[in-house]
Motif scaffolding. Structure first.
Motif, PDB file in Angstrom:
ATOM      1  N   ILE A 123      26.059  38.995  37.121  1.00 22.93           N
ATOM      2  CA  ILE A 123      25.417  37.758  37.580  1.00 22.93           C
ATOM      3  C   ILE A 123      24.339  37.307  36.607  1.00 22.93           C
ATOM      4  O   ILE A 123      24.097  36.107  36.428  1.00 22.93           O
ATOM      5  N   LYS A 124      23.695  38.259  35.942  1.00 19.51           N
ATOM      6  CA  LYS A 124      22.705  37.918  34.917  1.00 19.51           C
ATOM      7  C   LYS A 124      23.329  37.011  33.867  1.00 19.51           C
ATOM      8  O   LYS A 124      22.744  35.977  33.485  1.00 19.51           O
ATOM      9  N   GLY A 125      24.528  37.372  33.407  1.00 16.81           N
ATOM     10  CA  GLY A 125      25.203  36.570  32.392  1.00 16.81           C
ATOM     11  C   GLY A 125      25.669  35.228  32.907  1.00 16.81           C
ATOM     12  O   GLY A 125      25.580  34.205  32.213  1.00 16.81           O
ATOM     13  N   ARG A 126      26.154  35.176  34.157  1.00 16.14           N
ATOM     14  CA  ARG A 126      26.632  33.916  34.728  1.00 16.14           C
ATOM     15  C   ARG A 126      25.484  32.903  34.873  1.00 16.14           C
ATOM     16  O   ARG A 126      25.632  31.731  34.546  1.00 16.14           O
ATOM     17  N   VAL A 127      24.349  33.379  35.378  1.00 17.06           N
ATOM     18  CA  VAL A 127      23.209  32.486  35.580  1.00 17.06           C
ATOM     19  C   VAL A 127      22.669  31.989  34.242  1.00 17.06           C
ATOM     20  O   VAL A 127      22.321  30.811  34.099  1.00 17.06           O
ATOM     21  N   ARG A 128      22.640  32.862  33.255  1.00 18.85           N
ATOM     22  CA  ARG A 128      22.137  32.465  31.936  1.00 18.85           C
ATOM     23  C   ARG A 128      23.064  31.453  31.274  1.00 18.85           C
ATOM     24  O   ARG A 128      22.618  30.505  30.627  1.00 18.85           O
ATOM     25  N   SER A 129      24.372  31.635  31.435  1.00 16.73           N
ATOM     26  CA  SER A 129      25.341  30.752  30.784  1.00 16.73           C
ATOM     27  C   SER A 129      25.505  29.417  31.500  1.00 16.73           C
ATOM     28  O   SER A 129      25.838  28.412  30.870  1.00 16.73           O
ATOM     29  N   HIS A 130      25.303  29.415  32.824  1.00 20.61           N
ATOM     30  CA  HIS A 130      25.550  28.208  33.614  1.00 20.61           C
ATOM     31  C   HIS A 130      24.332  27.898  34.488  1.00 20.61           C
ATOM     32  O   HIS A 130      24.409  27.967  35.727  1.00 20.61           O
ATOM     33  N   PRO A 131      23.221  27.526  33.883  1.00 18.91           N
ATOM     34  CA  PRO A 131      22.021  27.248  34.682  1.00 18.91           C
ATOM     35  C   PRO A 131      22.208  26.088  35.660  1.00 18.91           C
ATOM     36  O   PRO A 131      21.576  26.058  36.714  1.00 18.91           O
ATOM     37  N   ASN A 132      23.095  25.138  35.333  1.00 20.33           N
ATOM     38  CA  ASN A 132      23.335  24.017  36.245  1.00 20.33           C
ATOM     39  C   ASN A 132      24.018  24.485  37.529  1.00 20.33           C
ATOM     40  O   ASN A 132      23.687  24.030  38.638  1.00 20.33           O
TER      41      ASN A 132
END
Length: 321
Positions: A305-314
Motif C-alpha cells: 500500500i505504501k507503493g500504491r499511495v505514493r504512485s497514485h496520490p489522486n
C-alpha cells in the motif's frame, strides 16, 4: 567487466543444479535476467499484446469510464501523466488489475482495502479473459521460479511457501508508452515492492537497468519475460539479493512501446521471514537498503500500500487513504 546484456535463464532447466547456480548468480549480481522456456506459448503472448493495443485504441470516454479514481482498490485505467514515479509524472497510459476478489465489508487496515474486484471494459470482453488467463499462468511460473531461487540460496525450495499458502498477491498492468516530443520519463527510476516481476516487451526498446552505476538497455528478446528481484526478496535474503533500480525511457516521437508487467508478492497478511542462508552468502550480503523515502517493510500489505499511495496520490486522496 561491463555488462552488455542481461543473463538468460531457462525455466525448463531449473531442475538442474547448474541452471540454479546460474539463476543465483544472475539474481545476486544483476537482479535482472531474461526468463525463457517458461511454457507460455508465443502465440498467447502476442495475443496479449494485440488485445492491449485494442484496449488503448478504444474511445477515450470508454477508457475514462474505468478510471482508477473510481476504485478504492487501485485498479483500472490511468491516462498519460496520472501515475508518478520518483515524484515526477510518467509518460504512459496503463490499465491495472489484481487478484479478482470481493471487497471486505469492514477493513481494519489500509492495505486490506486493496482487496476487491477489478474494472473491465464491457466493449472488449476478451481483455478480461486473456489478461486473467495470462496472470494465472504467470503465477504458476513465478511460484516455480521462487522455489528454484530458494534452492539456489541453499534453503528448502518451500521456505517461502507459507507466505502465499492461500494465494500470492498479484498485480499486473498493460502499458502504452507514446513517443512525446520533449519527454524522457516513461517510468522514473524505481524498485518493485514484491518478490518477482515479469515484463513482457514488444519489439520497441526502452527498459533500462541500473548496474554498477550505469544504465543497461534491456533489448527485447522474443518469447522471453524480463524478470527482476523485488523488495520482499531483498528483505527475505537480508540483503544478499538486492531489488534493482530500473526505468523506462520514452520512445521516439511518432512511435509507441507496449508492454505487460506482472508483480508477484506474498499474500497481503503475511510477514516476510529472514531466510537462514549459508555463511558464505551472509558474508557477501550488502544489507537491506536504507532509504528514508522508501523504507522496506516486512508486513507485505503495508509494503504494497505504501507503493500504491505514493504512485497514485489522486486515487489515495479520492478514497481517504
Amino acid at each position: 567487466m561491463t555488462l552488455t546484456q542481461l543473463p538468460i535463464i531457462s525455466f525448463a532447466q531449473l531442475d538442474t543444479e547448474q541452471e540454479r547456480t546460474r539463476l543465483r548468480k544472475a539474481a545476486s549480481d544483476v537482479g535482472f535476467f531474461y526468463l525463457v522456456d517458461h511454457g507460455l506459448a508465443t502465440e498467447q503472448l502476442q495475443q496479449v499484446l494485440a488485445v492491449s493495443r485494442q484496449f488503448f485504441a478504444l474511445p477515450d470516454a470508454q477508457k475514462r469510464a474505468l478510471d482508477m479514481e473510481n476504485s478504492p482498490h487501485f485498479r483500472g485505467y490511468n491516462g498519460v501523466g496520472a501515475e508518478q514515479t520518483a515524484g515526477a509524472a510518467d509518460t504512459r497510459e496503463q490499465f491495472d488489475w489484481m487478484n479478482e476478489t470481493t471487497a471486505l465489508d469492514n477493513p481494519q487496515q489500509p492495505w486490506q482495502r486493496l482487496i476487491g474486484p477489478n474494472q473491465w471494459p464491457q466493449s472488449l470482453p476478451q481483455l478480461r479473459q486473456q489478461l486473467l488467463a495470462l496472470t494465472a499462468k504467470q503465477t504458476q511460473v513465478a511460484v516455480g521460479l521462487l522455489r528454484a531461487l530458494c534452492q539456489s540460496l541453499g534453503v528448502d525450495a518451500h521456505a517461502l511457501d507459507h507466505t502465499f499458502s492461500d494465494a500470492p498477491y498479484t498485480h499486473a498492468k498493460i502499458i502504452k508508452y507514446p513517443g512525446v516530443e520533449g519527454a524522457t520519463q516513461g517510468v522514473g527510476a524505481h524498485k518493485d515492492p514484491g518478490y518477482l516481476t515479469f515484463v513482457l516487451q514488444d519489439q520497441q526498446s526502452g527498459l533500462e537497468v541500473e548496474h554498477d552505476g550505469e544504465w543497461l538497455s534491456v533489448e527485447p528478446l522474443a518469447g522471453s519475460f524480463v524478470v527482476n528481484i523485488g523488495e520482499l526478496l531483498e528483505l527475505a535474503s537480508d540483503g544478499f539479493l538486492q531489488a534493482t533500480k530500473h526505468r523506462v525511457r520514452v520512445p521516439k516521437p511518432g512511435t509507441y512501446r507496449y508492454s505487460a508487467a506482472y508483480f508477484m508478492a506474498a499474500q497481503l497478511d503475511a510477514e516476510v521471514p529472514v531466510l537462514d542462508l549459508p555463511a558464505e552468502m551472509k558474508a557477501r550480503s550488502q544489507g537491506v537498503s536504507t532509504d528514508p523515502n522508501n523504507p522496506l517493510l516486512r508486513q507485505v500489505g503495508e509494503n504494497v500500500i505504501k507503493g500504491r499511495v505514493r504512485s497514485h496520490p489522486n486515487v489515495a486522496a479520492a478514497h481517504g487513504y
